[in-house]
Enzyme design. Structure first.
Site, PDB file in Angstrom:
ATOM      1  N   LEU A   9       0.817  -1.214   0.000  1.00  0.00           N
ATOM      2  CA  LEU A   9       0.000   0.000   0.000  1.00  0.00           C
ATOM      3  C   LEU A   9       0.845   1.256   0.000  1.00  0.00           C
ATOM      4  O   LEU A   9       0.434   2.300  -0.493  1.00  0.00           O
ATOM      5  CB  LEU A   9      -0.934   0.006   1.221  1.00  0.00           C
ATOM      6  CG  LEU A   9      -1.926  -1.154   1.319  1.00  0.00           C
ATOM      7  CD1 LEU A   9      -2.721  -1.051   2.620  1.00  0.00           C
ATOM      8  CD2 LEU A   9      -2.858  -1.181   0.125  1.00  0.00           C
ATOM      9  N   GLY A  10       2.039   1.186   0.590  1.00  0.00           N
ATOM     10  CA  GLY A  10       2.900   2.362   0.646  1.00  0.00           C
ATOM     11  C   GLY A  10       4.246   2.014   1.258  1.00  0.00           C
ATOM     12  O   GLY A  10       4.383   1.027   1.983  1.00  0.00           O
ATOM     13  N   ARG A  11       5.242   2.844   0.964  1.00  0.00           N
ATOM     14  CA  ARG A  11       6.590   2.642   1.497  1.00  0.00           C
ATOM     15  C   ARG A  11       7.094   3.925   2.124  1.00  0.00           C
ATOM     16  O   ARG A  11       6.891   5.018   1.591  1.00  0.00           O
ATOM     17  CB  ARG A  11       7.564   2.215   0.388  1.00  0.00           C
ATOM     18  CG  ARG A  11       7.244   0.879  -0.261  1.00  0.00           C
ATOM     19  CD  ARG A  11       8.294   0.521  -1.305  1.00  0.00           C
ATOM     20  NE  ARG A  11       7.939  -0.678  -2.025  1.00  0.00           N
ATOM     21  CZ  ARG A  11       8.209  -1.912  -1.621  1.00  0.00           C
ATOM     22  NH1 ARG A  11       8.842  -2.083  -0.465  1.00  0.00           N
ATOM     23  NH2 ARG A  11       7.848  -2.966  -2.343  1.00  0.00           N
ATOM     24  N   SER A  13      10.641   5.526   4.652  1.00  0.00           N
ATOM     25  CA  SER A  13      12.087   5.378   4.731  1.00  0.00           C
ATOM     26  C   SER A  13      12.498   4.160   5.536  1.00  0.00           C
ATOM     27  O   SER A  13      13.571   3.588   5.321  1.00  0.00           O
ATOM     28  CB  SER A  13      12.706   6.640   5.337  1.00  0.00           C
ATOM     29  OG  SER A  13      12.154   6.879   6.624  1.00  0.00           O
ATOM     30  N   ALA A  15       9.820   1.728   6.881  1.00  0.00           N
ATOM     31  CA  ALA A  15       8.739   0.747   7.021  1.00  0.00           C
ATOM     32  C   ALA A  15       7.934   0.679   5.734  1.00  0.00           C
ATOM     33  O   ALA A  15       7.918   1.623   4.941  1.00  0.00           O
ATOM     34  CB  ALA A  15       7.832   1.097   8.195  1.00  0.00           C
ATOM     35  N   THR A  16       7.264  -0.444   5.552  1.00  0.00           N
ATOM     36  CA  THR A  16       6.400  -0.652   4.397  1.00  0.00           C
ATOM     37  C   THR A  16       5.032  -1.086   4.895  1.00  0.00           C
ATOM     38  O   THR A  16       4.932  -1.866   5.847  1.00  0.00           O
ATOM     39  CB  THR A  16       6.976  -1.727   3.458  1.00  0.00           C
ATOM     40  OG1 THR A  16       8.299  -1.341   3.064  1.00  0.00           O
ATOM     41  CG2 THR A  16       6.122  -1.894   2.216  1.00  0.00           C
ATOM     42  N   VAL A  17       3.979  -0.568   4.268  1.00  0.00           N
ATOM     43  CA  VAL A  17       2.614  -0.912   4.653  1.00  0.00           C
ATOM     44  C   VAL A  17       2.007  -1.811   3.579  1.00  0.00           C
ATOM     45  O   VAL A  17       2.085  -1.511   2.383  1.00  0.00           O
ATOM     46  CB  VAL A  17       1.743   0.344   4.855  1.00  0.00           C
ATOM     47  CG1 VAL A  17       0.337  -0.044   5.289  1.00  0.00           C
ATOM     48  CG2 VAL A  17       2.374   1.268   5.895  1.00  0.00           C
ATOM     49  N   LYS A  32       1.949  -2.777   8.929  1.00  0.00           N
ATOM     50  CA  LYS A  32       3.127  -1.919   8.794  1.00  0.00           C
ATOM     51  C   LYS A  32       4.330  -2.703   9.281  1.00  0.00           C
ATOM     52  O   LYS A  32       4.367  -3.149  10.438  1.00  0.00           O
ATOM     53  CB  LYS A  32       2.926  -0.644   9.621  1.00  0.00           C
ATOM     54  CG  LYS A  32       3.972   0.439   9.389  1.00  0.00           C
ATOM     55  CD  LYS A  32       3.562   1.702  10.133  1.00  0.00           C
ATOM     56  CE  LYS A  32       4.510   2.848   9.877  1.00  0.00           C
ATOM     57  NZ  LYS A  32       4.077   4.078  10.602  1.00  0.00           N
ATOM     58  N   ASP A 126       2.503  14.884  14.226  1.00  0.00           N
ATOM     59  CA  ASP A 126       2.645  14.852  12.767  1.00  0.00           C
ATOM     60  C   ASP A 126       1.279  14.801  12.080  1.00  0.00           C
ATOM     61  O   ASP A 126       1.068  14.022  11.143  1.00  0.00           O
ATOM     62  CB  ASP A 126       3.493  13.655  12.340  1.00  0.00           C
ATOM     63  CG  ASP A 126       4.077  13.811  10.933  1.00  0.00           C
ATOM     64  OD1 ASP A 126       4.154  14.962  10.448  1.00  0.00           O
ATOM     65  OD2 ASP A 126       4.462  12.792  10.338  1.00  0.00           O
TER      66      ASP A 126
END
Length: 354
Positions: A9-11, A13, A15-17, A32, A126
């Protein structure tokens, strides 16, 4: 909980989801993942998220250590899956931002989430459009607690300043402190992002150091879009006071007229769940279909009639599709050749869709 990892789904710096499917329930979740040796931040995030329970905060589903093919250990944080992506995705997809009624709804939900977090002594640090997910119900949920910290009963002065420069409050940009007031400043920046489709301080967007300097030392606040209503402008002024003690709290902001607007009609909500694309270019829809197929889910339609029957006209409450009767006119019908399993037919039907 046993689960199978699906598509990415996303990367980030570190971790990757991924999307994943739970074996026992068939529920789709988000996972994650980071190498165990470098997962301190992710374990910290899991500890915070596991202590929270709010409809305006992404749901915690557990944590799990797995082995990869390389035999390295991986730490996995399991979370609620948000099929419609982030508020930033929806604002960008819409071109020039969202309508005011729409982003007022999301803002109210973000503020409710922050009120809950702040009552627990947690600062997110954040808040931004890409860290606010749109859940299955179409409501906004605060996510990504990688920068979050506890500030009650006393803030830890040793905690580093974290976050994204364009959404950072002046006191945080100067390295002085990062408390609940800093989250409120970030809400103001997120409202601007939802309204315009772009984060504030776009002139310095390519240079984070220039952004930090301008935020911290210029004496300026982000430019408030001129096309907003006076209520929205006043709300932003309450969030974007440069002195943190002069910013409104989350509880005060919930009583502001800007976030008390009626919700938009469900059919007009960008990013809401739909069983059909609104056009052949609706990439978000087709991504969701591909994702279900990648995760081993069968097609949600069992026949052409049912598929057509689930089409809807966004913004008009949806027509009634009755394939057995009504004033339908066959415009074109062609049957030529054969395919595996039967004849190949194309047809176009029209009706009253007003």
């Amino acid at each position: 909980m046993e689960w199978t990892r699906g598509r990415t789904l996303g990367r980030g710096s570190s971790a990757t989801v991924y999307a994943a499917t739970c074996h026992n329930s068939g529920e789709i979740i988000a996972v994650k993942s980071a190498e165990l040796s470098r997962s301190g931040f992710l374990q910290r995030e899991a500890k915070i998220l596991s202590s929270l329970n709010s409809p305006y905060v992404v749901g915690y589903r557990g944590c799990h250590i797995t082995k990869m093919r390389s035999d390295s250990a991986v730490y996995n944080l399991l979370m609620e899956y948000a099929p419609s992506g982030t508020v930033a995705d929806v604002a960008a997809k819409n071109g020039s931002g969202l309508g005011e009624t729409m982003f007022a709804k999301y803002t109210r939900q973000i503020i409710r989430g922050l009120e809950y977090l702040h009552s627990k002594g947690i600062v997110h640090c954040d808040i931004k459009g890409s860290n606010v997910l749109i859940g299955e119900s179409g409501d906004a949920m605060i996510a990504d607690f990688g920068c979050a910290k506890r500030v009650d009963p006393e803030p830890d002065s040793a905690e580093p300043i974290r976050g994204t420069p364009a959404f950072m409050a002046p006191e945080a940009a100067r390295g002085e402190k990062q408390g609940k007031e800093s989250d409120i400043w970030a809400v103001g920046c997120t409202v601007i992002e939802m309204a315009t489709g772009s984060p504030p301080w776009t002139a310095e967007a390519g240079d984070p150091f220039s952004v930090i300097y301008r935020v911290g030392y210029s004496g300026e606040s982000p430019e408030i879009p001129c096309f907003l209503t006076e209520q929205a402008k006043d709300f932003l002024r309450r969030c974007l006071e440069r002195k943190p003690e002069e910013r409104w709290t989350a509880s005060q902001l919930l009583n502001h007229p800007f976030v008390c607007k009626p919700d938009p009609e469900p059919g007009l909500i960008p990013g809401s769940i739909s069983n059909s694309p609104t056009s052949v270019m609706d990439q978000l829809f087709w991504r969701s279909v591909e994702e279900e197929e990648d995760l081993g889910h069968p097609s949600r339609w069992v026949s052409h009639d049912e598929r057509i029957g689930r089409l809807r006209c966004v913004g008009y409450g949806g027509p009634t599709w009755d394939l057995e009767g009504g004033d339908w006119v066959t415009v074109r019908e062609r049957c030529d050749g054969t395919m595996i399993g039967g004849s190949h037919c194309e047809f176009v039907i029209s009706g009253n869709v007003m």
